[in-house]
Motif scaffolding. Structure first.
Motif, PDB file in Angstrom:
ATOM      1  N   GLU A 130      14.723  51.652  58.517  1.00 56.26           N
ATOM      2  CA  GLU A 130      13.534  52.214  59.166  1.00 56.26           C
ATOM      3  C   GLU A 130      13.178  53.528  58.491  1.00 56.26           C
ATOM      4  OE1 GLU A 130      11.691  50.839  61.533  1.00 56.26           O
ATOM      5  OE2 GLU A 130      12.989  49.106  61.835  1.00 56.26           O
ATOM      6  N   PRO A 131      11.958  53.938  58.453  1.00 62.68           N
ATOM      7  CA  PRO A 131      10.797  53.264  59.013  1.00 62.68           C
ATOM      8  C   PRO A 131      10.351  52.110  58.113  1.00 62.68           C
ATOM      9  CG  PRO A 131      10.096  55.274  57.925  1.00 62.68           C
ATOM     10  CD  PRO A 131      11.598  55.217  57.826  1.00 62.68           C
ATOM     11  N   LEU A 132       9.951  51.041  58.744  1.00 61.00           N
ATOM     12  CA  LEU A 132       9.531  49.845  58.034  1.00 61.00           C
ATOM     13  C   LEU A 132       8.010  49.889  57.871  1.00 61.00           C
ATOM     14  CD1 LEU A 132      10.671  47.328  56.763  1.00 61.00           C
ATOM     15  CD2 LEU A 132      10.430  46.161  58.942  1.00 61.00           C
ATOM     16  N   GLU A 133       7.582  50.620  56.846  1.00 63.52           N
ATOM     17  CA  GLU A 133       6.158  50.802  56.567  1.00 63.52           C
ATOM     18  C   GLU A 133       5.867  50.194  55.199  1.00 63.52           C
ATOM     19  OE1 GLU A 133       5.719  55.029  56.805  1.00 63.52           O
ATOM     20  OE2 GLU A 133       6.048  55.056  58.969  1.00 63.52           O
ATOM     21  N   PRO A 134       5.331  48.954  55.183  1.00 59.71           N
ATOM     22  CA  PRO A 134       5.105  48.290  53.893  1.00 59.71           C
ATOM     23  C   PRO A 134       4.060  49.017  53.048  1.00 59.71           C
ATOM     24  CG  PRO A 134       4.163  46.999  55.682  1.00 59.71           C
ATOM     25  CD  PRO A 134       4.912  48.135  56.317  1.00 59.71           C
ATOM     26  N   LYS A 135       4.368  49.125  51.751  1.00 58.78           N
ATOM     27  CA  LYS A 135       3.449  49.773  50.818  1.00 58.78           C
ATOM     28  C   LYS A 135       2.339  48.817  50.392  1.00 58.78           C
ATOM     29  CE  LYS A 135       5.964  53.498  50.685  1.00 58.78           C
ATOM     30  NZ  LYS A 135       5.566  54.694  51.378  1.00 58.78           N
ATOM     31  N   PHE A 136       2.694  47.523  50.199  1.00 62.32           N
ATOM     32  CA  PHE A 136       1.703  46.497  49.895  1.00 62.32           C
ATOM     33  C   PHE A 136       2.304  45.116  50.053  1.00 62.32           C
ATOM     34  CE2 PHE A 136       3.436  47.669  45.649  1.00 62.32           C
ATOM     35  CZ  PHE A 136       3.778  46.424  45.128  1.00 62.32           C
ATOM     36  N   ARG A 137       1.441  44.104  50.018  1.00 69.72           N
ATOM     37  CA  ARG A 137       1.857  42.696  50.069  1.00 69.72           C
ATOM     38  C   ARG A 137       1.985  42.205  48.632  1.00 69.72           C
ATOM     39  NH1 ARG A 137       1.936  38.553  53.626  1.00 69.72           N
ATOM     40  NH2 ARG A 137       1.020  39.851  55.255  1.00 69.72           N
ATOM     41  N   ILE A 138       3.106  41.578  48.326  1.00 74.73           N
ATOM     42  CA  ILE A 138       3.356  41.098  46.969  1.00 74.73           C
ATOM     43  C   ILE A 138       2.458  39.898  46.670  1.00 74.73           C
ATOM     44  CG2 ILE A 138       5.060  40.095  45.403  1.00 74.73           C
ATOM     45  CD1 ILE A 138       7.227  41.572  47.056  1.00 74.73           C
ATOM     46  N   ALA A 139       1.726  39.987  45.573  1.00 75.25           N
ATOM     47  CA  ALA A 139       0.910  38.865  45.107  1.00 75.25           C
ATOM     48  C   ALA A 139       1.643  38.129  43.986  1.00 75.25           C
ATOM     49  CB  ALA A 139      -0.453  39.353  44.618  1.00 75.25           C
ATOM     50  N   GLN A 140       2.254  38.890  43.081  1.00 71.07           N
ATOM     51  CA  GLN A 140       2.991  38.320  41.957  1.00 71.07           C
ATOM     52  C   GLN A 140       4.304  39.066  41.796  1.00 71.07           C
ATOM     53  OE1 GLN A 140       0.771  38.340  38.318  1.00 71.07           O
ATOM     54  NE2 GLN A 140      -1.089  37.606  39.285  1.00 71.07           N
ATOM     55  N   MET A 141       5.315  38.314  41.309  1.00 71.44           N
ATOM     56  CA  MET A 141       6.618  38.920  41.098  1.00 71.44           C
ATOM     57  C   MET A 141       7.202  38.378  39.799  1.00 71.44           C
ATOM     58  SD  MET A 141      10.003  38.823  43.613  1.00 71.44           S
ATOM     59  CE  MET A 141       8.958  38.762  45.026  1.00 71.44           C
ATOM     60  N   GLY A 142       7.834  39.251  39.030  1.00 73.50           N
ATOM     61  CA  GLY A 142       8.504  38.843  37.799  1.00 73.50           C
ATOM     62  C   GLY A 142       9.912  39.410  37.766  1.00 73.50           C
ATOM     63  N   ILE A 143      10.763  38.746  36.998  1.00 75.71           N
ATOM     64  CA  ILE A 143      12.156  39.177  36.887  1.00 75.71           C
ATOM     65  C   ILE A 143      12.532  39.218  35.415  1.00 75.71           C
ATOM     66  CG2 ILE A 143      13.027  36.817  37.167  1.00 75.71           C
ATOM     67  CD1 ILE A 143      15.431  38.017  38.669  1.00 75.71           C
ATOM     68  N   GLY A 144      13.329  40.202  35.042  1.00 75.27           N
ATOM     69  CA  GLY A 144      13.782  40.327  33.662  1.00 75.27           C
ATOM     70  C   GLY A 144      15.146  40.981  33.606  1.00 75.27           C
ATOM     71  N   TYR A 145      15.652  41.109  32.380  1.00 73.71           N
ATOM     72  CA  TYR A 145      16.981  41.682  32.192  1.00 73.71           C
ATOM     73  C   TYR A 145      16.935  42.710  31.071  1.00 73.71           C
ATOM     74  CZ  TYR A 145      21.964  42.016  31.165  1.00 73.71           C
ATOM     75  OH  TYR A 145      23.238  42.481  30.941  1.00 73.71           O
ATOM     76  N   ASP A 146      17.455  43.898  31.327  1.00 78.08           N
ATOM     77  CA  ASP A 146      17.578  44.961  30.331  1.00 78.08           C
ATOM     78  C   ASP A 146      19.027  44.946  29.850  1.00 78.08           C
ATOM     79  OD1 ASP A 146      17.873  47.314  28.904  1.00 78.08           O
ATOM     80  OD2 ASP A 146      16.770  48.544  30.354  1.00 78.08           O
ATOM     81  N   ALA A 147      19.248  44.338  28.679  1.00 73.29           N
ATOM     82  CA  ALA A 147      20.608  44.165  28.152  1.00 73.29           C
ATOM     83  C   ALA A 147      21.267  45.497  27.813  1.00 73.29           C
ATOM     84  CB  ALA A 147      20.582  43.255  26.926  1.00 73.29           C
ATOM     85  N   GLU A 148      20.488  46.462  27.324  1.00 73.87           N
ATOM     86  CA  GLU A 148      21.060  47.757  26.958  1.00 73.87           C
ATOM     87  C   GLU A 148      21.696  48.455  28.149  1.00 73.87           C
ATOM     88  OE1 GLU A 148      18.438  50.392  24.887  1.00 73.87           O
ATOM     89  OE2 GLU A 148      17.911  48.879  23.395  1.00 73.87           O
ATOM     90  N   ARG A 149      21.062  48.338  29.299  1.00 75.12           N
ATOM     91  CA  ARG A 149      21.570  49.016  30.495  1.00 75.12           C
ATOM     92  C   ARG A 149      22.281  48.065  31.453  1.00 75.12           C
ATOM     93  NH1 ARG A 149      17.537  52.229  33.619  1.00 75.12           N
ATOM     94  NH2 ARG A 149      16.424  50.276  33.718  1.00 75.12           N
ATOM     95  N   ASP A 150      22.296  46.762  31.148  1.00 76.85           N
ATOM     96  CA  ASP A 150      22.876  45.741  32.020  1.00 76.85           C
ATOM     97  C   ASP A 150      22.262  45.837  33.411  1.00 76.85           C
ATOM     98  OD1 ASP A 150      24.456  43.601  32.837  1.00 76.85           O
ATOM     99  OD2 ASP A 150      26.178  44.873  33.325  1.00 76.85           O
TER     100      ASP A 150
END
Length: 169
Positions: free
Chosen positions: A84-104
């Motif tokens: 809490e407080p549960l105050e949403p900043k925005f509604r997700i329209a799109q989401m992506g995922i990736g990996y940063d190998a240098e920082r794991d």
């Protein structure tokens, strides 16, 4: 102008959870970095897809680099509830995922719905380690599974008050 509206790199805490009764739940993706708390509204399908994508990414990483043992990912967070407080900043329209190998680190990038013409859609980036993302994935799968049962005939959710199945007509 910053590249992301909300940039938590790295997060100190991340979770995916739902509030409300099955059939009327609101799903959230929430992350914290120090004093910054960002809550985003998501669809159930987005949370489910996130769980599956994280699992697949972690499996792929373990195959490509056996030194990144999946046993390292088994440290699960004990409290995955929303803060809490549960105050949403925005509604997700799109989401992506990736990996940063240098920082794991696993990187989540979310874009919201553009509210006003001429204004850029809000964006967020959360960077988390493999252990944090494994915990989110496991917890998200559990949260999604706690929903309404699915009708075996038509594939639609069954409400607690009953269900009209078009296949049984």
């Amino acid at each position: 102008m910053p590249e992301f509206t909300y940039d938590l790199d790295p997060v100190t805490r991340i979770t995916a959870h739902a509030v409300g009764e099955p059939g009327r739940r609101v799903f959230y993706l929430q992350a914290r970095r120090d004093r910054d708390l960002v809550s985003l509204i998501a669809e159930k399908e987005q949370i489910s897809a996130l769980s599956q994508a994280v699992n697949q990414l972690l499996e792929d990483l373990a195959e490509k680099n056996p030194l990144l043992s999946s046993a390292d990912d088994l440290v699960l967070a004990s409290d995955m509830s929303l803060e809490e407080p549960l105050e949403p900043k925005f509604r997700i329209a799109q989401m992506g995922i990736g990996y940063d190998a240098e920082r794991d680190m696993i990187i989540l990038v979310m874009q919201g719905v553009q509210e006003d013409e001429g204004e850029a859609a809000p964006t967020a980036r959360f960077s988390a380690n493999r252990q944090q993302m494994r915990a989110v994935s496991e917890h998200a799968a559990q949260v999604v599974a706690q929903g309404r049962k699915i009708c075996g005939n038509c594939g639609r959710p069954i409400d607690p008050t009953g269900h009209f199945c078009p296949q049984m007509n």
